[in-house]
Design a protein around this motif. Structure first.
Motif, PDB file in Angstrom:
ATOM      1  N   GLY A 133       0.799  -1.219   0.000  1.00  0.00           N
ATOM      2  CA  GLY A 133       0.000   0.000   0.000  1.00  0.00           C
ATOM      3  C   GLY A 133       0.831   1.267   0.000  1.00  0.00           C
ATOM      4  O   GLY A 133       0.320   2.346   0.332  1.00  0.00           O
ATOM      5  N   GLY A 134       2.109   1.157  -0.384  1.00  0.00           N
ATOM      6  CA  GLY A 134       3.009   2.310  -0.342  1.00  0.00           C
ATOM      7  C   GLY A 134       2.588   3.456  -1.237  1.00  0.00           C
ATOM      8  O   GLY A 134       2.919   4.620  -0.974  1.00  0.00           O
ATOM      9  N   SER A 135       1.844   3.151  -2.320  1.00  0.00           N
ATOM     10  CA  SER A 135       1.417   4.227  -3.215  1.00  0.00           C
ATOM     11  C   SER A 135       0.451   5.181  -2.506  1.00  0.00           C
ATOM     12  O   SER A 135       0.308   6.335  -2.917  1.00  0.00           O
ATOM     13  CB  SER A 135       0.764   3.655  -4.465  1.00  0.00           C
ATOM     14  N   ALA A 136      -0.213   4.713  -1.432  1.00  0.00           N
ATOM     15  CA  ALA A 136      -1.096   5.595  -0.660  1.00  0.00           C
ATOM     16  C   ALA A 136      -0.314   6.728  -0.020  1.00  0.00           C
ATOM     17  O   ALA A 136      -0.830   7.837   0.152  1.00  0.00           O
ATOM     18  CB  ALA A 136      -1.841   4.794   0.404  1.00  0.00           C
ATOM     19  N   PHE A 137       0.944   6.462   0.334  1.00  0.00           N
ATOM     20  CA  PHE A 137       1.793   7.519   0.890  1.00  0.00           C
ATOM     21  C   PHE A 137       2.028   8.616  -0.144  1.00  0.00           C
ATOM     22  O   PHE A 137       1.982   9.814   0.170  1.00  0.00           O
ATOM     23  CB  PHE A 137       3.133   6.918   1.350  1.00  0.00           C
ATOM     24  N   TYR A 138       2.245   8.216  -1.400  1.00  0.00           N
ATOM     25  CA  TYR A 138       2.440   9.207  -2.461  1.00  0.00           C
ATOM     26  C   TYR A 138       1.139   9.946  -2.778  1.00  0.00           C
ATOM     27  O   TYR A 138       1.169  11.127  -3.154  1.00  0.00           O
ATOM     28  CB  TYR A 138       2.979   8.522  -3.716  1.00  0.00           C
ATOM     29  N   VAL A 139       0.012   9.258  -2.623  1.00  0.00           N
ATOM     30  CA  VAL A 139      -1.281   9.941  -2.793  1.00  0.00           C
ATOM     31  C   VAL A 139      -1.427  11.037  -1.740  1.00  0.00           C
ATOM     32  O   VAL A 139      -1.906  12.143  -2.024  1.00  0.00           O
ATOM     33  CB  VAL A 139      -2.446   8.935  -2.702  1.00  0.00           C
ATOM     34  N   LEU A 140      -1.001  10.751  -0.507  1.00  0.00           N
ATOM     35  CA  LEU A 140      -1.046  11.754   0.560  1.00  0.00           C
ATOM     36  C   LEU A 140      -0.149  12.947   0.232  1.00  0.00           C
ATOM     37  O   LEU A 140      -0.555  14.108   0.390  1.00  0.00           O
ATOM     38  CB  LEU A 140      -0.616  11.121   1.885  1.00  0.00           C
ATOM     39  N   ILE A 141       1.062  12.668  -0.236  1.00  0.00           N
ATOM     40  CA  ILE A 141       1.986  13.752  -0.615  1.00  0.00           C
ATOM     41  C   ILE A 141       1.384  14.582  -1.745  1.00  0.00           C
ATOM     42  O   ILE A 141       1.440  15.824  -1.736  1.00  0.00           O
ATOM     43  CB  ILE A 141       3.358  13.172  -1.033  1.00  0.00           C
ATOM     44  N   TYR A 142       0.784  13.910  -2.727  1.00  0.00           N
ATOM     45  CA  TYR A 142       0.168  14.629  -3.845  1.00  0.00           C
ATOM     46  C   TYR A 142      -1.012  15.472  -3.375  1.00  0.00           C
ATOM     47  O   TYR A 142      -1.227  16.583  -3.873  1.00  0.00           O
ATOM     48  CB  TYR A 142      -0.290  13.644  -4.924  1.00  0.00           C
ATOM     49  N   ALA A 143      -1.785  14.945  -2.420  1.00  0.00           N
ATOM     50  CA  ALA A 143      -2.928  15.695  -1.895  1.00  0.00           C
ATOM     51  C   ALA A 143      -2.456  16.976  -1.205  1.00  0.00           C
ATOM     52  O   ALA A 143      -3.084  18.036  -1.339  1.00  0.00           O
ATOM     53  CB  ALA A 143      -3.726  14.829  -0.922  1.00  0.00           C
ATOM     54  N   ILE A 144      -1.355  16.896  -0.485  1.00  0.00           N
ATOM     55  CA  ILE A 144      -0.794  18.094   0.166  1.00  0.00           C
ATOM     56  C   ILE A 144      -0.316  19.079  -0.900  1.00  0.00           C
ATOM     57  O   ILE A 144      -0.558  20.293  -0.809  1.00  0.00           O
ATOM     58  CB  ILE A 144       0.352  17.700   1.113  1.00  0.00           C
ATOM     59  N   PHE A 145       0.361  18.565  -1.933  1.00  0.00           N
ATOM     60  CA  PHE A 145       0.820  19.424  -3.032  1.00  0.00           C
ATOM     61  C   PHE A 145      -0.366  20.100  -3.720  1.00  0.00           C
ATOM     62  O   PHE A 145      -0.323  21.297  -4.023  1.00  0.00           O
ATOM     63  CB  PHE A 145       1.600  18.567  -4.031  1.00  0.00           C
ATOM     64  N   TYR A 146      -1.437  19.346  -3.951  1.00  0.00           N
ATOM     65  CA  TYR A 146      -2.630  19.889  -4.612  1.00  0.00           C
ATOM     66  C   TYR A 146      -3.270  20.972  -3.752  1.00  0.00           C
ATOM     67  O   TYR A 146      -3.716  21.998  -4.264  1.00  0.00           O
ATOM     68  CB  TYR A 146      -3.620  18.752  -4.865  1.00  0.00           C
ATOM     69  N   PHE A 147      -3.299  20.747  -2.455  1.00  0.00           N
ATOM     70  CA  PHE A 147      -3.889  21.721  -1.533  1.00  0.00           C
ATOM     71  C   PHE A 147      -3.112  23.038  -1.557  1.00  0.00           C
ATOM     72  O   PHE A 147      -3.699  24.125  -1.591  1.00  0.00           O
ATOM     73  CB  PHE A 147      -3.895  21.138  -0.121  1.00  0.00           C
ATOM     74  N   VAL A 148      -1.792  22.937  -1.572  1.00  0.00           N
ATOM     75  CA  VAL A 148      -0.944  24.135  -1.508  1.00  0.00           C
ATOM     76  C   VAL A 148      -0.947  24.885  -2.834  1.00  0.00           C
ATOM     77  O   VAL A 148      -1.019  26.121  -2.870  1.00  0.00           O
ATOM     78  CB  VAL A 148       0.498  23.745  -1.101  1.00  0.00           C
ATOM     79  N   ASN A 149      -0.901  24.153  -3.956  1.00  0.00           N
ATOM     80  CA  ASN A 149      -0.691  24.797  -5.251  1.00  0.00           C
ATOM     81  C   ASN A 149      -1.952  25.040  -6.068  1.00  0.00           C
ATOM     82  O   ASN A 149      -1.986  25.974  -6.876  1.00  0.00           O
ATOM     83  CB  ASN A 149       0.280  23.954  -6.090  1.00  0.00           C
ATOM     84  N   LYS A 150      -2.981  24.232  -5.893  1.00  0.00           N
ATOM     85  CA  LYS A 150      -4.149  24.323  -6.754  1.00  0.00           C
ATOM     86  C   LYS A 150      -5.357  24.972  -6.087  1.00  0.00           C
ATOM     87  O   LYS A 150      -6.188  25.568  -6.764  1.00  0.00           O
ATOM     88  CB  LYS A 150      -4.541  22.924  -7.256  1.00  0.00           C
ATOM     89  N   LEU A 151      -5.488  24.815  -4.783  1.00  0.00           N
ATOM     90  CA  LEU A 151      -6.669  25.318  -4.088  1.00  0.00           C
ATOM     91  C   LEU A 151      -6.348  26.598  -3.333  1.00  0.00           C
ATOM     92  O   LEU A 151      -5.208  26.829  -2.932  1.00  0.00           O
ATOM     93  CB  LEU A 151      -7.215  24.260  -3.120  1.00  0.00           C
ATOM     94  N   ASP A 152      -7.371  27.396  -3.130  1.00  0.00           N
ATOM     95  CA  ASP A 152      -7.211  28.676  -2.438  1.00  0.00           C
ATOM     96  C   ASP A 152      -7.973  28.627  -1.116  1.00  0.00           C
ATOM     97  O   ASP A 152      -8.787  29.495  -0.817  1.00  0.00           O
ATOM     98  CB  ASP A 152      -7.727  29.808  -3.341  1.00  0.00           C
ATOM     99  N   ILE A 153      -7.723  27.575  -0.348  1.00  0.00           N
ATOM    100  CA  ILE A 153      -8.407  27.394   0.938  1.00  0.00           C
ATOM    101  C   ILE A 153      -7.545  27.986   2.043  1.00  0.00           C
ATOM    102  O   ILE A 153      -6.373  27.637   2.193  1.00  0.00           O
ATOM    103  CB  ILE A 153      -8.670  25.899   1.210  1.00  0.00           C
ATOM    104  N   VAL A 154      -8.135  28.878   2.828  1.00  0.00           N
ATOM    105  CA  VAL A 154      -7.374  29.537   3.898  1.00  0.00           C
ATOM    106  C   VAL A 154      -8.020  29.355   5.266  1.00  0.00           C
ATOM    107  O   VAL A 154      -7.347  29.484   6.287  1.00  0.00           O
ATOM    108  CB  VAL A 154      -7.208  31.051   3.603  1.00  0.00           C
ATOM    109  N   GLU A 155      -9.307  29.037   5.333  1.00  0.00           N
ATOM    110  CA  GLU A 155      -9.990  28.928   6.618  1.00  0.00           C
ATOM    111  C   GLU A 155      -9.779  27.555   7.245  1.00  0.00           C
ATOM    112  O   GLU A 155      -9.411  26.590   6.580  1.00  0.00           O
ATOM    113  CB  GLU A 155     -11.488  29.205   6.436  1.00  0.00           C
TER     114      GLU A 155
END
Length: 643
Positions: free
Chosen positions: A577-599
């Motif tokens: 299930g190691g690819s789930a770790f990369y999914v988590l890293i990608y989700a963090i990257f997506y949050f920082v770079n693609k979304l404008d969520i601040v609250e």
């Protein structure tokens, strides 16, 4: 080689477009609605959404004009979980009947007055980039965007590219002021059906567009019939919303009909191809080619090495030399020794089988076009019910594995299988739901729906898991080819690269590489309110994911056994299930770079749902890898002669 690829790639694209495309394809069993001239076409509201807050709200949470009687559509489970609250609106639209300008809720010839609280709420929603979603004949409204690009052909020539975005913006703002879109210009397209000469024409709605405008009260002229006159674009000012005081305004709309060549069966193409998909096609093919290439290399290496190992181990005259060497044969007396916590391991693997069956069926059915976006909430409803009914397969596999691992308390094991993973999911969702309730969002699951989900869990899933577990536990356990020694063998000191976390990093790269492009489109669909309907590609990627997880798991367990470490059960499940770790890293990257969520609460929702996604993906890929490794281990130890 370049010429060959240039010839092959367009043909591969054409083939995949036939297999995976959505043109002129519609969900079976859904009949079109035929309208006659001046028949009413009902405009309904779905919800308000924003990618900045991830909190949907129902339409009348804002002070829009209301009809005399508000009627909510009965939603299915998926619509409720998505936050859809479909309700009627006061817009009066007649088939193929134009309206220049009509005023809504103009009682006693007075404009709408927004109180200070209402003005503050509207201004807040505009600042949060909220979109309004309407539907006509179950077709969502879209805003046309015309993009111009320069081409260097005989001077600079501007080329227009048309794209559509879902819904329309509630309003806009500049540096200091906030403006509301209070006038909607509806553009509806119809397709005229062929009928016999003496019959009335049938019309079908095939596209629903809107042009939102902001027009201040003073620029609108209203007559006695509630009709209005729109000002010239050059001479009008937008309708400002001042959050510190009461605001007066008019809500108006116009209706324009156009005939279209688009047939009813193809009317969703506009929404399902909202951006250039060429990059998507090439990326998918690239992923498939790379993964098959790497998988082929791994398979060749492992098969060649294994054949050599088995040939050496089976030589009669070299038994003494073989025993002095290190290798996977030396741990034959311990390789099938039951691991610690066999009940938890079998329960997690049972939930993984349940997830695998559910995802496989959902993607396959969606690929056939039976879960069209026109059937709102159908995908989520189908997934929920399938997960409940797949409990019988999860329980069966968990029960049989638990007996193989010398387990005896099957009732407790069945209860653990039915409660462990679903309990974690329900607990996280309940906590997140409490925060959504606090925000009065329509995304909060109502209490009756939550009770219904609990009834499904305890009334369908739990009994089916017990049923499957009972028959799985009674069935003959998996036949291991070698006996287990009474005294466990001492494990030599392991190299640094055999560390569990290093294994997770190495094993996760290949499966993640097969799906990270598709992951971007799935994230966009979930977090940015986009439609996702390339399920043909998703099915291909899922098959590639299964193949790559299986092969990388086999390689990892082979290296572990060669290092004389027979404790592979838990390690293989975690590493696969190691690819789930990369999914988590990608989700963090997506949050920082693609979304404008601040609250805080939107961020909590994002990472809460991401945690569920990562956990489910880990269970899925870990289960795939575990069963592939288990079959591999049984196969290789059955192939060697054991004294």
């Amino acid at each position: 080689m370049a010429v060959l690829m240039g010839w092959l790639l367009p043909r591969a694209l054409g083939l995949l477009s036939l297999v995976c495309g959505t043109n002129s394809f519609y969900v079976p069993g859904v009949a079109p609605i035929n309208f006659h001239q001046n028949d009413p076409v009902e405009i309904k509201a779905v919800k308000l959404t924003s990618s900045r807050t991830q909190l949907p709200y129902e339409y009348y949470s804002l002070p829009f004009c209301q009809p005399k009687k508000i009627t909510y559509k009965a939603e299915n489970l998926g619509e409720v979980l998505r936050g859809d609250r479909i309700v009627n609106t006061p817009f009066q639209v007649l088939m193929n009947s134009e309206k220049k300008c009509e005023v809504l809720c103009y009682q006693l010839r007075k404009p709408v007055v927004l109180t200070v609280e209402q003005s503050k709420l509207v201004a807040e929603r505009i600042n949060e980039d909220y979109y309004v979603h309407l539907i006509a004949d179950n077709l969502p409204v879209a805003t046309r965007l015309e993009l111009y690009s320069n081409r260097d052909d005989e001077g600079k020539k501007k080329e227009k590219e048309v794209q559509f975005e879902h819904g329309y913006r509630l309003g806009f703002s500049d540096a200091t002021k906030i403006y509301l879109h209070n006038h909607l210009s509806f553009i509806l397209y119809y397709h005229r059906e062929d009928v016999e000469e003496d019959q009335e024409h049938n019309y079908r709605v095939v596209r629903f567009e809107v042009i939102p405008q902001s027009i201040r009260l003073e620029d609108l002229k209203v007559d006695e019939k509630n009709s209005c006159t729109l000002p010239d674009a050059a001479g009008s000012a937008p309708q400002e919303i001042d959050p510190t005081k009461e605001n007066q305004l008019l809500f108006t709309y116009s209706v324009h009909w156009e005939e279209s060549d688009i047939k009813w069966a193809s009317r969703w193409d506009t929404y399902l191809t909202m951006s250039d998909v060429q990059i998507h096609w090439f990326s998918i093919i690239n992923s498939v080619v790379v993964v098959f290439f790497l998988s082929g290399i791994l398979s060749m290496i492992i098969i060649r090495t294994l054949r050599k190992d088995i040939a050496n181990y089976n030589k009669e005259d070299d038994i003494e030399d073989t025993m002095e060497e290190s290798g996977w044969k030396l741990v034959h007396g311990d390789v099938f020794r039951p691991p610690q916590y066999p009940m938890i391991l079998s329960s997690l693997l049972g939930s993984g089988i349940q997830l695998f069956c559910m995802i496989l069926i959902v993607i396959f059915v969606a690929m056939l076009g039976m879960l069209s976006p026109s059937s709102r909430g159908a995908l989520m409803t189908t997934a929920c019910f399938l997960f409940m009914f797949m409990g019988v397969f999860g329980g069966f596999s968990a029960g049989r594995l638990y007996r193989t691992l010398k387990g005896h308390r099957w009732k407790k094991g069945a209860f653990c299988t039915a409660m462990l993973y679903p309990g974690v999911v329900f607990g996280i969702c309940f906590v997140l739901n409490c925060f959504i309730w606090g925000k009065h969002s329509s995304g909060a699951v109502p209490f009756p729906t939550m009770v219904a989900l609990l009834c499904m869990w305890f009334g369908i899933s739990l009994p089916l898991v017990y049923l499957g577990y009972y028959f799985g536990f009674r069935k003959q356990p998996y036949d291991n080819p070698v006996r287990t020694n009474q005294i466990p063998r001492q494990i030599p000191e392991q190299r640094w690269y055999m560390n569990r976390f290093v294994g997770i990093l190495m094993a996760g790269i290949l499966p993640f590489g097969a799906m990270f492009i598709e992951l971007f489109f799935i994230f966009s669909a979930i977090w940015e309110n986009q439609f996702y309907y390339l399920f043909g590609f998703l099915f291909l990627v899922f098959i590639i994911l299964v193949v790559s997880c299986s092969q990388i798991s086999i390689v990892m367990v082979y290296f572990q056994l060669c290092a004389e470490d027979y404790r592979w059960w838990w390690r293989n499940f975690l590493v696969s299930g190691g690819s789930a770790f990369y999914v988590l890293i990608y989700a963090i990257f997506y949050f920082v770079n693609k979304l404008d969520i601040v609250e805080f609460i939107p961020s909590l929702l994002y990472f809460g749902y991401t945690a569920l996604m990562v956990l489910s993906f880990w269970l899925l890929t870990g289960t795939i890898g575990f069963y592939a490794a288990y079959m591999f281990v049984r196969k290789i130890y059955a192939a060697v002669k054991i004294d």
